[in-house]
Design a protein around this motif. Structure first.
Motif, PDB file in Angstrom:
ATOM      1  N   ALA A  15       0.821  -1.200   0.000  1.00  0.00           N
ATOM      2  CA  ALA A  15       0.000   0.000   0.000  1.00  0.00           C
ATOM      3  C   ALA A  15       0.860   1.257   0.000  1.00  0.00           C
ATOM      4  O   ALA A  15       1.780   1.388   0.809  1.00  0.00           O
ATOM      5  CB  ALA A  15      -0.924   0.011   1.210  1.00  0.00           C
ATOM      6  N   VAL A  16       0.524   2.176  -0.903  1.00  0.00           N
ATOM      7  CA  VAL A  16       1.223   3.463  -1.004  1.00  0.00           C
ATOM      8  C   VAL A  16       0.172   4.563  -0.896  1.00  0.00           C
ATOM      9  O   VAL A  16      -0.429   4.973  -1.899  1.00  0.00           O
ATOM     10  CB  VAL A  16       1.993   3.581  -2.335  1.00  0.00           C
ATOM     11  N   PRO A  17      -0.112   5.061   0.312  1.00  0.00           N
ATOM     12  CA  PRO A  17      -1.161   6.074   0.473  1.00  0.00           C
ATOM     13  C   PRO A  17      -0.732   7.438  -0.046  1.00  0.00           C
ATOM     14  O   PRO A  17       0.431   7.825   0.081  1.00  0.00           O
ATOM     15  CB  PRO A  17      -1.373   6.113   1.987  1.00  0.00           C
ATOM     16  N   THR A  18      -1.680   8.162  -0.622  1.00  0.00           N
ATOM     17  CA  THR A  18      -1.413   9.516  -1.108  1.00  0.00           C
ATOM     18  C   THR A  18      -2.278  10.558  -0.413  1.00  0.00           C
ATOM     19  O   THR A  18      -2.282  11.723  -0.804  1.00  0.00           O
ATOM     20  CB  THR A  18      -1.649   9.595  -2.635  1.00  0.00           C
ATOM     21  N   THR A  19      -3.038  10.129   0.600  1.00  0.00           N
ATOM     22  CA  THR A  19      -3.770  11.070   1.450  1.00  0.00           C
ATOM     23  C   THR A  19      -3.433  10.757   2.892  1.00  0.00           C
ATOM     24  O   THR A  19      -3.069   9.624   3.229  1.00  0.00           O
ATOM     25  CB  THR A  19      -5.296  10.960   1.266  1.00  0.00           C
ATOM     26  N   ALA A  20      -3.559  11.753   3.751  1.00  0.00           N
ATOM     27  CA  ALA A  20      -3.310  11.563   5.179  1.00  0.00           C
ATOM     28  C   ALA A  20      -4.657  11.479   5.876  1.00  0.00           C
ATOM     29  O   ALA A  20      -5.180  12.480   6.372  1.00  0.00           O
ATOM     30  CB  ALA A  20      -2.466  12.714   5.737  1.00  0.00           C
ATOM     31  N   GLY A  21      -5.233  10.285   5.850  1.00  0.00           N
ATOM     32  CA  GLY A  21      -6.573  10.201   6.412  1.00  0.00           C
ATOM     33  C   GLY A  21      -7.067   8.811   6.724  1.00  0.00           C
ATOM     34  O   GLY A  21      -7.300   8.465   7.870  1.00  0.00           O
ATOM     35  N   THR A  22      -7.220   7.969   5.709  1.00  0.00           N
ATOM     36  CA  THR A  22      -7.954   6.724   5.920  1.00  0.00           C
ATOM     37  C   THR A  22      -7.206   5.729   6.784  1.00  0.00           C
ATOM     38  O   THR A  22      -7.819   4.919   7.478  1.00  0.00           O
ATOM     39  CB  THR A  22      -8.281   6.048   4.579  1.00  0.00           C
TER      40      THR A  22
ATOM     41  N   CYS B 181     -15.842  -5.354   5.609  1.00  0.00           N
ATOM     42  CA  CYS B 181     -15.141  -6.630   5.489  1.00  0.00           C
ATOM     43  C   CYS B 181     -13.909  -6.568   6.395  1.00  0.00           C
ATOM     44  O   CYS B 181     -13.150  -5.591   6.361  1.00  0.00           O
ATOM     45  CB  CYS B 181     -14.734  -6.887   4.048  1.00  0.00           C
ATOM     46  N   VAL B 182     -13.703  -7.639   7.168  1.00  0.00           N
ATOM     47  CA  VAL B 182     -12.739  -7.606   8.265  1.00  0.00           C
ATOM     48  C   VAL B 182     -11.877  -8.855   8.248  1.00  0.00           C
ATOM     49  O   VAL B 182     -12.348  -9.944   7.925  1.00  0.00           O
ATOM     50  CB  VAL B 182     -13.482  -7.537   9.628  1.00  0.00           C
ATOM     51  N   GLY B 183     -10.619  -8.708   8.619  1.00  0.00           N
ATOM     52  CA  GLY B 183      -9.768  -9.875   8.838  1.00  0.00           C
ATOM     53  C   GLY B 183      -8.327  -9.627   8.441  1.00  0.00           C
ATOM     54  O   GLY B 183      -8.013  -8.684   7.698  1.00  0.00           O
ATOM     55  N   ILE B 184      -7.449 -10.469   8.933  1.00  0.00           N
ATOM     56  CA  ILE B 184      -6.027 -10.346   8.633  1.00  0.00           C
ATOM     57  C   ILE B 184      -5.787 -10.408   7.130  1.00  0.00           C
ATOM     58  O   ILE B 184      -4.844  -9.812   6.612  1.00  0.00           O
ATOM     59  CB  ILE B 184      -5.236 -11.461   9.358  1.00  0.00           C
ATOM     60  N   GLY B 185      -6.643 -11.122   6.416  1.00  0.00           N
ATOM     61  CA  GLY B 185      -6.484 -11.237   4.967  1.00  0.00           C
ATOM     62  C   GLY B 185      -6.531  -9.903   4.245  1.00  0.00           C
ATOM     63  O   GLY B 185      -6.028  -9.783   3.123  1.00  0.00           O
ATOM     64  N   PHE B 186      -7.135  -8.879   4.878  1.00  0.00           N
ATOM     65  CA  PHE B 186      -7.227  -7.560   4.255  1.00  0.00           C
ATOM     66  C   PHE B 186      -6.079  -6.631   4.662  1.00  0.00           C
ATOM     67  O   PHE B 186      -6.026  -5.485   4.203  1.00  0.00           O
ATOM     68  CB  PHE B 186      -8.565  -6.904   4.592  1.00  0.00           C
ATOM     69  N   MET B 187      -5.191  -7.091   5.524  1.00  0.00           N
ATOM     70  CA  MET B 187      -4.055  -6.269   5.944  1.00  0.00           C
ATOM     71  C   MET B 187      -2.984  -6.254   4.860  1.00  0.00           C
ATOM     72  O   MET B 187      -2.524  -7.317   4.428  1.00  0.00           O
ATOM     73  CB  MET B 187      -3.458  -6.811   7.238  1.00  0.00           C
ATOM     74  N   PRO B 188      -2.570  -5.061   4.374  1.00  0.00           N
ATOM     75  CA  PRO B 188      -1.461  -5.031   3.415  1.00  0.00           C
ATOM     76  C   PRO B 188      -0.212  -5.690   3.981  1.00  0.00           C
ATOM     77  O   PRO B 188       0.047  -5.630   5.187  1.00  0.00           O
ATOM     78  CB  PRO B 188      -1.237  -3.533   3.190  1.00  0.00           C
ATOM     79  N   ILE B 189       0.555  -6.314   3.109  1.00  0.00           N
ATOM     80  CA  ILE B 189       1.792  -6.954   3.556  1.00  0.00           C
ATOM     81  C   ILE B 189       2.887  -5.916   3.783  1.00  0.00           C
ATOM     82  O   ILE B 189       3.811  -6.121   4.579  1.00  0.00           O
ATOM     83  CB  ILE B 189       2.240  -8.028   2.551  1.00  0.00           C
ATOM     84  N   ALA B 190       2.764  -4.765   3.098  1.00  0.00           N
ATOM     85  CA  ALA B 190       3.735  -3.684   3.268  1.00  0.00           C
ATOM     86  C   ALA B 190       3.029  -2.350   3.095  1.00  0.00           C
ATOM     87  O   ALA B 190       2.042  -2.240   2.361  1.00  0.00           O
ATOM     88  CB  ALA B 190       4.876  -3.809   2.254  1.00  0.00           C
ATOM     89  N   ALA B 191       3.530  -1.331   3.786  1.00  0.00           N
ATOM     90  CA  ALA B 191       2.997   0.028   3.672  1.00  0.00           C
ATOM     91  C   ALA B 191       4.156   0.994   3.508  1.00  0.00           C
ATOM     92  O   ALA B 191       5.114   0.958   4.289  1.00  0.00           O
ATOM     93  CB  ALA B 191       2.172   0.383   4.905  1.00  0.00           C
ATOM     94  N   LEU B 192       4.078   1.841   2.485  1.00  0.00           N
ATOM     95  CA  LEU B 192       5.095   2.859   2.250  1.00  0.00           C
ATOM     96  C   LEU B 192       4.453   4.223   2.453  1.00  0.00           C
ATOM     97  O   LEU B 192       3.597   4.637   1.663  1.00  0.00           O
ATOM     98  CB  LEU B 192       5.663   2.744   0.832  1.00  0.00           C
TER      99      LEU B 192
END
Length: 386
Positions: A134-141, A162-173
């Motif tokens: 995930a590469v966010p371009t807003t400071a919010g969500t 929709c909820v669960g570990i499966g929806f967690m990005p593996i990496a965040a920049l």
């Protein structure tokens, strides 16, 4: 009692964090990424810059840019077909909350099949789909660090959680430089969204010492800098503080859950196409006023963390200052009322009972310090027209 903390496997935070994408992909063993974004990111050149960076490292990436604000079942399905046809081994989600939420859903559906409704809460999706960077371009969500995604079923205007570990990005920049071009309206809406995340995580019935630490730290960053970023988008110090605060707020609510504001916000967004951060902002003062009697000390802590109440203030003084600040913030950042947004009053009043039922069904109001009834939710909706 222990608390399970879920985070991305890799987090890269700070200026030019996006330049580390090739190294992160190598570390994850990924060589065939699909960039999922929106047309604005293409127009601004962000998607092309990312493709060029990958090409320089002998990585080719295709782009899917048909995500939409407030993603729907149909928009997700188009992305699923693209992901299935291309033999991709990962997804790079570039943009605000909508492209990142879309990428999370596409990653699950492309891997496991089925329909979006199959993954709606109360099902908890812990299976891993295509890995999402995930590469966010807003400071919010905060979507880059959460185990949630929100998709609208356009057949009945229901926003499905929709909820669960499966929806967690593996990496965040998390690169604040990507937010310098944000216009004031998006800065305001996403910023209040982040502040709402931090407040709701702190007062949530699922809060823990870990989520508390993230929520309080987020409030200390967000509250003093939101106005600065709104009035001067080139203020790099304010932008950096907002970006880090939004990510910390995302970590807080991903591990403590959101509460009544979000539960009530989703039906407004689905029925009247109000951007998520904006509907949160509309609701935050009224929901806070309703909830304070059940957690006065917690809300007073929020006021002090935000820097609007003194440590010597009484709990009641701090909470009165908090309510006034939330109203003043909406006024200064020109948050419209439902009427000013263009919503028809009679239609809104007619839908209030249905929206109340949808809010309760989402589960989020159950995390609120004061759990509302259907009728109490309807009355809070009604206050938006007062």
């Amino acid at each position: 009692m222990s608390t399970q903390i879920i985070l991305p496997r890799v987090m890269q935070v700070g200026a030019d964090a996006t330049k580390e994408i090739p190294n992160i992909l190598a570390g994850l063993g990924c060589t065939r990424p699909l960039i999922i974004t929106d047309k604005m990111m293409v127009q601004l050149g962000y998607a092309k810059t990312l493709q060029t960076l990958l090409n320089e490292n002998e990585l080719n990436a295709d782009v899917f840019d048909d995500t939409i604000p407030e993603p729907t079942v149909a928009s997700i399905q188009a992305g699923v077909e693209k992901a299935r046809d291309g033999n991709y081994d990962c997804i790079i989600a570039l943009g605000g909350g909508s492209p990142i939420d879309s990428a999370k859903a596409i990653g699950i559906l492309a891997h496991f099949g089925g329909t979006m409704r199959d993954y709606k809460f109360p099902r908890v999706v812990n299976e891993a789909g295509l890995p999402v960077i995930a590469v966010p371009t807003t400071a919010g969500t905060g979507s880059e660090v959460t185990r949630f995604t929100i998709i609208t079923d356009e057949t009945n205007d229901e926003k499905m959680l929709c909820v669960g570990i499966g929806f967690m990005p593996i990496a965040a920049l998390v690169d604040y430089k990507l937010t310098l071009s944000l216009p004031p309206r998006i800065t305001a809406d996403t910023g209040i969204d982040a502040l709402t995340h931090a407040i709701e995580a702190y007062v949530s019935r699922k809060a823990s010492p870990y989520s508390d630490s993230q929520a309080l730290a987020a409030m200390k960053l967000l509250a003093p800098n939101l106005r600065k970023a709104y009035h001067n988008g080139k203020d790099t110090q304010a932008r950096e503080a907002m970006m880090l605060g939004a990510t910390m707020a995302g970590i807080a609510f991903s591990n403590a859950s959101v509460a009544l504001v979000h539960g009530m916000s989703r039906p407004i967004g689905a029925a009247f196409h109000v951007p998520h951060g904006l509907s949160n902002a509309m609701l935050l003062p009224s929901v806070t006023e309703f909830s304070i009697p059940a957690a006065p000390d917690r809300y007073a802590d929020c006021a002090k963390a935000m820097g609007i109440a003194k440590e010597t203030d009484s709990v009641d003084q701090a909470n009165q200052k908090l309510l006034q600040e939330l109203r003043d913030l909406n006024s200064e950042l020109q948050v419209p009322t439902p009427e000013q947004f263009g919503i028809d009053r009679e239609h809104f009043l007619e839908l209030m009972p249905t929206m109340a039922q949808q809010a309760l069904a989402s589960g989020s109001p159950g995390n609120n310090p004061r759990i509302p009834s259907d009728n109490e939710i309807v009355e809070i909706y009604r206050t938006l027209w007062a």
